[in-house]
Design a protein around this motif. Structure first.
Motif, PDB file in Angstrom:
ATOM      1  N   ALA A 199       8.041  87.241  15.396  1.00 31.47           N
ATOM      2  CA  ALA A 199       8.908  88.413  15.561  1.00 31.47           C
ATOM      3  C   ALA A 199       8.528  89.192  16.812  1.00 31.47           C
ATOM      4  CB  ALA A 199       8.818  89.302  14.330  1.00 31.47           C
ATOM      5  N   ARG A 200       7.249  89.314  17.072  1.00 31.17           N
ATOM      6  CA  ARG A 200       6.809  90.013  18.296  1.00 31.17           C
ATOM      7  C   ARG A 200       7.266  89.268  19.536  1.00 31.17           C
ATOM      8  NH1 ARG A 200       0.736  91.562  16.331  1.00 31.17           N
ATOM      9  NH2 ARG A 200       1.356  93.347  15.078  1.00 31.17           N
ATOM     10  N   TRP A 201       7.124  87.929  19.523  1.00 30.45           N
ATOM     11  CA  TRP A 201       7.560  87.128  20.676  1.00 30.45           C
ATOM     12  C   TRP A 201       9.061  87.289  20.880  1.00 30.45           C
ATOM     13  CZ3 TRP A 201      11.170  83.328  21.277  1.00 30.45           C
ATOM     14  CH2 TRP A 201      11.175  82.705  22.508  1.00 30.45           C
ATOM     15  N   ASN A 228      13.684  89.256  23.892  1.00 32.36           N
ATOM     16  CA  ASN A 228      14.949  89.985  23.904  1.00 32.36           C
ATOM     17  C   ASN A 228      14.920  91.127  24.916  1.00 32.36           C
ATOM     18  OD1 ASN A 228      17.593  90.529  22.939  1.00 32.36           O
ATOM     19  ND2 ASN A 228      16.768  92.233  21.752  1.00 32.36           N
ATOM     20  N   ARG A 229      13.821  91.879  24.955  1.00 36.04           N
ATOM     21  CA  ARG A 229      13.713  92.986  25.922  1.00 36.04           C
ATOM     22  C   ARG A 229      13.753  92.461  27.354  1.00 36.04           C
ATOM     23  NH1 ARG A 229      12.862  97.991  24.301  1.00 36.04           N
ATOM     24  NH2 ARG A 229      11.756  98.560  26.180  1.00 36.04           N
ATOM     25  N   HIS A 236      10.975  89.772  20.003  1.00 35.33           N
ATOM     26  CA  HIS A 236      11.241  91.126  20.504  1.00 35.33           C
ATOM     27  C   HIS A 236      10.966  91.207  22.008  1.00 35.33           C
ATOM     28  CE1 HIS A 236      11.540  95.474  20.513  1.00 35.33           C
ATOM     29  NE2 HIS A 236      10.369  95.530  21.111  1.00 35.33           N
ATOM     30  N   ARG A 237       9.838  90.656  22.459  1.00 36.92           N
ATOM     31  CA  ARG A 237       9.515  90.663  23.899  1.00 36.92           C
ATOM     32  C   ARG A 237      10.541  89.849  24.690  1.00 36.92           C
ATOM     33  NH1 ARG A 237       4.221  90.133  21.942  1.00 36.92           N
ATOM     34  NH2 ARG A 237       4.247  87.903  22.335  1.00 36.92           N
TER      35      ARG A 237
END
Length: 91
Positions: A19-21, A26-27, A23-24
């Motif tokens: 999920a963190r990957w 997508n940003r 999110h990064r």
């Protein structure tokens, strides 16, 4: 039993890292799109959401909405074609 708990904990950690990957990623994709296609038009706030839009032309309104992977530029030809007869609002 301890093996099952360890597997569940490991799966949860992998899920959090994924999920963190995501999110990064997508940003970074949003930043890249904003760099390649700087905003034109105006912004309005609806609740907590900031909407980007253009509304060229005059006459009866026509509303166009692009999807999350699209930009206003996807509608350039259509906007200019319709704006001769309608007020075309693209969000």
């Amino acid at each position: 039993m301890i093996g099952h708990v360890a597997a569940i904990v490991a799966g949860a950690l992998v899920g959090v890292q994924g999920a963190r990957w995501l999110h990064r990623y997508n940003r970074a994709a949003v930043a890249d799109a904003e760099r390649r296609y700087p905003p034109v038009g105006e912004f309005m706030k609806v609740g907590d959401t900031r909407l980007h839009y253009v509304c060229p032309g005059s006459g009866a309104p026509v509303l166009l909405f692009q999807g999350p992977a699209g930009t206003l530029q996807d509608f350039d030809y259509l906007i200019h074609t319709l704006a001769g007869e309608f007020r075309v609002c693209v969000f």
